[in-house]
Design a protein around this motif. Structure first.
Motif, PDB file in Angstrom:
ATOM      1  N   GLN A  56       0.854  -1.181   0.000  1.00  0.00           N
ATOM      2  CA  GLN A  56       0.000   0.000   0.000  1.00  0.00           C
ATOM      3  C   GLN A  56       0.896   1.240   0.000  1.00  0.00           C
ATOM      4  OE1 GLN A  56      -3.567  -0.114  -0.014  1.00  0.00           O
ATOM      5  NE2 GLN A  56      -2.973  -2.192  -0.589  1.00  0.00           N
ATOM      6  N   PHE A  57       0.786   2.050  -1.033  1.00  0.00           N
ATOM      7  CA  PHE A  57       1.608   3.241  -1.125  1.00  0.00           C
ATOM      8  C   PHE A  57       0.960   4.406  -0.368  1.00  0.00           C
ATOM      9  CE2 PHE A  57       2.865   0.836  -4.966  1.00  0.00           C
ATOM     10  CZ  PHE A  57       4.213   0.687  -4.659  1.00  0.00           C
ATOM     11  N   TYR A  58       1.786   5.302   0.076  1.00  0.00           N
ATOM     12  CA  TYR A  58       1.348   6.405   0.936  1.00  0.00           C
ATOM     13  C   TYR A  58       0.626   7.490   0.155  1.00  0.00           C
ATOM     14  CZ  TYR A  58       1.766  10.318   4.202  1.00  0.00           C
ATOM     15  OH  TYR A  58       1.506  11.381   5.017  1.00  0.00           O
ATOM     16  N   LYS A  59      -0.517   7.928   0.669  1.00  0.00           N
ATOM     17  CA  LYS A  59      -1.294   9.003   0.065  1.00  0.00           C
ATOM     18  C   LYS A  59      -1.000  10.308   0.797  1.00  0.00           C
ATOM     19  CE  LYS A  59      -5.045   5.835  -1.132  1.00  0.00           C
ATOM     20  NZ  LYS A  59      -6.483   5.526  -0.963  1.00  0.00           N
ATOM     21  N   ASP A  60      -0.601  11.301   0.035  1.00  0.00           N
ATOM     22  CA  ASP A  60      -0.224  12.590   0.610  1.00  0.00           C
ATOM     23  C   ASP A  60      -1.454  13.468   0.778  1.00  0.00           C
ATOM     24  OD1 ASP A  60       0.836  15.022   1.263  1.00  0.00           O
ATOM     25  OD2 ASP A  60       2.029  15.254  -0.563  1.00  0.00           O
ATOM     26  N   PRO A  61      -1.880  13.734   1.992  1.00  0.00           N
ATOM     27  CA  PRO A  61      -3.080  14.549   2.192  1.00  0.00           C
ATOM     28  C   PRO A  61      -2.875  16.022   1.896  1.00  0.00           C
ATOM     29  CG  PRO A  61      -2.106  13.994   4.302  1.00  0.00           C
ATOM     30  CD  PRO A  61      -1.329  13.248   3.268  1.00  0.00           C
ATOM     31  N   THR A  62      -1.641  16.416   1.563  1.00  0.00           N
ATOM     32  CA  THR A  62      -1.386  17.825   1.260  1.00  0.00           C
ATOM     33  C   THR A  62      -1.043  18.054  -0.205  1.00  0.00           C
ATOM     34  OG1 THR A  62       0.973  17.727   1.775  1.00  0.00           O
ATOM     35  CG2 THR A  62      -0.529  18.120   3.609  1.00  0.00           C
ATOM     36  N   SER A  63      -1.287  17.068  -1.047  1.00  0.00           N
ATOM     37  CA  SER A  63      -0.984  17.258  -2.468  1.00  0.00           C
ATOM     38  C   SER A  63      -1.890  18.331  -3.062  1.00  0.00           C
ATOM     39  CB  SER A  63      -1.171  15.944  -3.227  1.00  0.00           C
ATOM     40  OG  SER A  63      -2.534  15.585  -3.251  1.00  0.00           O
ATOM     41  N   GLN A  64      -1.459  18.875  -4.195  1.00  0.00           N
ATOM     42  CA  GLN A  64      -2.237  19.941  -4.820  1.00  0.00           C
ATOM     43  C   GLN A  64      -3.640  19.478  -5.196  1.00  0.00           C
ATOM     44  OE1 GLN A  64      -0.227  22.967  -7.409  1.00  0.00           O
ATOM     45  NE2 GLN A  64       1.256  21.310  -7.650  1.00  0.00           N
ATOM     46  N   VAL A  69      -9.541  19.641  -4.454  1.00  0.00           N
ATOM     47  CA  VAL A  69     -10.828  18.961  -4.251  1.00  0.00           C
ATOM     48  C   VAL A  69     -11.510  19.483  -2.987  1.00  0.00           C
ATOM     49  CG1 VAL A  69     -11.855  16.741  -3.611  1.00  0.00           C
ATOM     50  CG2 VAL A  69     -10.298  16.877  -5.567  1.00  0.00           C
ATOM     51  N   ALA A  70     -10.737  19.631  -1.915  1.00  0.00           N
ATOM     52  CA  ALA A  70     -11.307  20.101  -0.652  1.00  0.00           C
ATOM     53  C   ALA A  70     -11.834  21.527  -0.767  1.00  0.00           C
ATOM     54  CB  ALA A  70     -10.265  20.016   0.455  1.00  0.00           C
ATOM     55  N   ALA A  71     -11.171  22.340  -1.592  1.00  0.00           N
ATOM     56  CA  ALA A  71     -11.545  23.747  -1.714  1.00  0.00           C
ATOM     57  C   ALA A  71     -12.641  23.993  -2.739  1.00  0.00           C
ATOM     58  CB  ALA A  71     -10.309  24.571  -2.077  1.00  0.00           C
ATOM     59  N   ASN A  72     -13.001  22.981  -3.530  1.00  0.00           N
ATOM     60  CA  ASN A  72     -13.963  23.183  -4.621  1.00  0.00           C
ATOM     61  C   ASN A  72     -15.048  22.104  -4.620  1.00  0.00           C
ATOM     62  OD1 ASN A  72     -12.668  25.453  -6.505  1.00  0.00           O
ATOM     63  ND2 ASN A  72     -11.018  24.136  -5.761  1.00  0.00           N
ATOM     64  N   PRO A  73     -15.781  21.950  -3.526  1.00  0.00           N
ATOM     65  CA  PRO A  73     -16.778  20.867  -3.461  1.00  0.00           C
ATOM     66  C   PRO A  73     -17.918  21.030  -4.453  1.00  0.00           C
ATOM     67  CG  PRO A  73     -17.029  22.388  -1.616  1.00  0.00           C
ATOM     68  CD  PRO A  73     -15.744  22.752  -2.290  1.00  0.00           C
ATOM     69  N   SER A  82     -11.802  13.789  -7.861  1.00  0.00           N
ATOM     70  CA  SER A  82     -11.629  13.224  -6.525  1.00  0.00           C
ATOM     71  C   SER A  82     -11.554  11.705  -6.566  1.00  0.00           C
ATOM     72  CB  SER A  82     -12.790  13.660  -5.626  1.00  0.00           C
ATOM     73  OG  SER A  82     -12.692  13.047  -4.362  1.00  0.00           O
ATOM     74  N   LYS A  83     -12.465  11.088  -7.320  1.00  0.00           N
ATOM     75  CA  LYS A  83     -12.566   9.630  -7.325  1.00  0.00           C
ATOM     76  C   LYS A  83     -11.413   8.969  -8.066  1.00  0.00           C
ATOM     77  CE  LYS A  83     -16.077   6.050  -7.833  1.00  0.00           C
ATOM     78  NZ  LYS A  83     -17.497   5.792  -8.173  1.00  0.00           N
ATOM     79  N   ARG A  84     -10.969   9.581  -9.142  1.00  0.00           N
ATOM     80  CA  ARG A  84     -10.011   8.902 -10.011  1.00  0.00           C
ATOM     81  C   ARG A  84      -8.580   9.413  -9.900  1.00  0.00           C
ATOM     82  NH1 ARG A  84     -14.195   8.548 -15.151  1.00  0.00           N
ATOM     83  NH2 ARG A  84     -15.584   7.044 -14.151  1.00  0.00           N
ATOM     84  N   ILE A  85      -8.369  10.564  -9.266  1.00  0.00           N
ATOM     85  CA  ILE A  85      -7.004  11.077  -9.120  1.00  0.00           C
ATOM     86  C   ILE A  85      -6.664  11.330  -7.656  1.00  0.00           C
ATOM     87  CG2 ILE A  85      -5.416  12.948  -9.670  1.00  0.00           C
ATOM     88  CD1 ILE A  85      -6.700  13.202 -12.379  1.00  0.00           C
ATOM     89  N   ALA A  86      -7.467  12.173  -6.983  1.00  0.00           N
ATOM     90  CA  ALA A  86      -7.134  12.532  -5.606  1.00  0.00           C
ATOM     91  C   ALA A  86      -7.171  11.333  -4.671  1.00  0.00           C
ATOM     92  CB  ALA A  86      -8.084  13.621  -5.110  1.00  0.00           C
ATOM     93  N   THR A 325       2.066  23.544 -11.788  1.00  0.00           N
ATOM     94  CA  THR A 325       0.798  24.115 -11.356  1.00  0.00           C
ATOM     95  C   THR A 325      -0.333  23.126 -11.582  1.00  0.00           C
ATOM     96  OG1 THR A 325       1.579  26.321 -11.984  1.00  0.00           O
ATOM     97  CG2 THR A 325      -0.794  26.045 -11.667  1.00  0.00           C
ATOM     98  N   PHE A 326      -1.186  22.941 -10.589  1.00  0.00           N
ATOM     99  CA  PHE A 326      -2.339  22.068 -10.772  1.00  0.00           C
ATOM    100  C   PHE A 326      -3.384  22.781 -11.619  1.00  0.00           C
ATOM    101  CE2 PHE A 326      -6.553  20.461  -9.591  1.00  0.00           C
ATOM    102  CZ  PHE A 326      -6.385  19.125  -9.932  1.00  0.00           C
ATOM    103  N   VAL A 327      -3.805  22.142 -12.712  1.00  0.00           N
ATOM    104  CA  VAL A 327      -4.789  22.707 -13.633  1.00  0.00           C
ATOM    105  C   VAL A 327      -5.989  21.758 -13.652  1.00  0.00           C
ATOM    106  CG1 VAL A 327      -5.257  23.470 -15.992  1.00  0.00           C
ATOM    107  CG2 VAL A 327      -2.960  23.743 -15.019  1.00  0.00           C
ATOM    108  N   PRO A 328      -7.107  22.130 -13.052  1.00  0.00           N
ATOM    109  CA  PRO A 328      -8.246  21.211 -12.969  1.00  0.00           C
ATOM    110  C   PRO A 328      -8.764  20.741 -14.316  1.00  0.00           C
ATOM    111  CG  PRO A 328      -8.834  23.423 -12.178  1.00  0.00           C
ATOM    112  CD  PRO A 328      -7.354  23.382 -12.304  1.00  0.00           C
TER     113      PRO A 328
END
Length: 476
Positions: A56-64, A69-73, A82-86, A325-328
């Motif tokens: 099981q690889f580590y998931k970074d809760p602070t990634s861009q 996702v958290a800021a744009n519900p 969210s489902k397929r990347i975050a 830069t993260f580009v949605p």
């Protein structure tokens, strides 16, 4: 182009920051991907590399992407992203040269991962003159400073299992270095492998293996050997690139064969956006790409330890936005046609996938007899014994073409070994390339591109005569 983009890295208590743009690894623990993907579940009985299939690889809760996702519900793209990347684990880049804080930054990640019972994927990216001064330029001021930085990086690794992706592009991309500078860099990388293993014997260290359409397997193996790969755990391929998993797996086996197949060496492959292969020769934020195999150690391939998302999906290469830069919009495009990560998938096939995964066989409209006016641009990138070619087909007529077949004859002893964005067959010296359905319609003035990889013996003369649906084309 072949390299990732610098990622910021800021220490965070339970976790660590995120990485750098054209390359990281939302590396994960289960995988399936848009067209050829490795099954996540049931990896038990399959052929396996040196990482346990259930790693099981580590998931970074602070990634861009997690932060976005958290800021744009309420954003219409959020659910898919969210489902397929975050949801997937990613590699964490250490790309800023901060010798005073790198130990604590690394320790924050490895401690959080150990507490969660997960394996972090750490990307060390601080070699001097990295990316040959390109979009990801930066790094330590000189090799002695880099050696010291690696020692401090290693001091934060702890004792639990860790994956270290050591310096993307550092071995495949050396065109800006003199022969002595290359030797000095490779010696420093060899020292880095030793330093990391000494600090944490449970660390798995992978060196830069380039990718399947860059240096030949023999050349890359020679460079890896010079950089101390025989004392490492293997090499990584396809970072920030789009080559299919099948092609990269084949390339990895060829490199291992050129190294003499030492039993301690395996590969890891960046599958973060290779789900439908490359867009011709475009490398900087090309459109129409898709995420590939979800991160997993269940590869069903004894040569490959893991599929990792080393380049974080959605982070720009430097054209759509500043590198890293993260580009949605990019993330959404990569994710929207990909399979649900909770859906079991099939192991990678030996055939490279086609672009835009059809739900059924892509339509193969019959090409019209004649009525085609066309121009062809054929651009080859050669090395000793092999080459890749990018071919652009343009409809220069006044009517649309529905379905195309391009033919030519190689003047030399070239043999096609793989292709993308077209179905390419060869009989003797005669080569035929046909569309894949989704790219079969060309409006007047429109063009499409595909690529191929091939070998040759003594003659790699460029072909000059092409026919499209039986009509001779001009060349440019």
């Amino acid at each position: 182009m072949h390299t990732p983009d610098p990622h910021r890295h800021t220490p965070v208590p339970p976790v660590r920051p995120t990485r750098r743009a054209a390359a990281l690894a939302l590396a994960a623990a289960t995988a399936a991907v848009g067209l050829v993907v490795a099954a996540q579940g049931g990896a038990g009985a399959a052929v396996q590399g040196s990482l346990a299939a259930d790693t099981q690889f580590y998931k970074d809760p602070t990634s861009q992407v997690v932060k976005w996702v958290a800021a744009n519900p309420g954003d219409s793209r959020t659910q898919v992203i969210s489902k397929r990347i975050a949801s997937q684990p990613q590699g964490i880049w250490f790309s800023n040269y901060r010798p005073d804080s790198v130990t604590s930054d690394v320790r924050a990640v490895t401690s959080a991962a150990a507490q969660a019972g997960q394996v972090p994927v750490l990307v060390a990216y601080a070699i001097p003159n990295r990316d040959c001064g390109g979009a990801s330029a930066g790094g330590a001021p000189d090799l002695p400073s880099y050696d010291a930085w690696v020692g401090k990086f290693a001091a934060g690794l702890g004792s639990s299992r860790t994956v270290v992706v050591l310096e993307p592009d550092s071995i495949a991309l050396t065109t800006c270095l003199s022969a002595q500078q290359q030797n000095d860099r490779f010696a420093s990388l060899a020292r880095a492998v030793t330093t990391i293993h000494a600090a944490n014997p449970n660390a798995k260290v992978y060196l830069d293996g380039g990718h399947s359409t860059w240096n030949s397997a023999a050349e890359q193996a020679n460079r890896l050997r010079g950089a101390g790969v025989l004392n490492a755990d293997g090499f990584f391929t396809n970072v920030s690139n789009f080559n299919t998993t099948a092609n990269e797996s084949s390339f990895a086996r060829n490199v291992l064969n050129a190294l003499g197949n030492p039993g301690n060496l395996h590969a890891v492959i960046d599958t973060s956006r290779n789900g439908n292969g490359p867009a011709g020769s475009a490398w900087c934020d090309p459109s129409g790409r898709r995420i590939g195999n979800y991160p997993t150690a269940a590869t069903n391939d004894s040569a490959v330890d893991a599929f990792l998302w080393i380049k974080p999906p959605g982070e720009a290469d430097g054209c759509a936005a500043a590198a890293g830069t993260f580009v949605p919009d990019i993330a959404y495009q990569l994710a929207q046609n990909a399979p649900d990560p909770s859906t079991p998938s099939q192991p990678p096939s030996s055939q490279p996938p086609t672009s835009q995964p059809p739900t059924s066989q892509p339509p193969t409209s019959q090409p019209p007899a004649g009525n085609a006016a066309c121009s062809i641009a054929y651009r080859a990138n050669s090395w000793a014994g092999g080459f890749t070619a990018d071919v652009t087909v343009k409809n220069t007529g006044s009517a649309a073409i529905s379905g195309w077949t391009l033919g030519w004859t190689f003047p030399g002893d070239q043999k096609v070994t793989s292709a993308w964005n077209a179905r390419v067959t060869q009989s003797g010296a005669a080569v035929t390339a046909t569309d894949l359905g989704y790219n079969g319609t060309l409006a007047a003035g429109a063009s499409t591109a595909f690529g191929l990889q091939a070998t040759y013996g003594s003659n790699n003369t460029t072909p000059t005569a092409f026919t499209l649906n039986g009509t001779a084309c001009t060349t440019s």
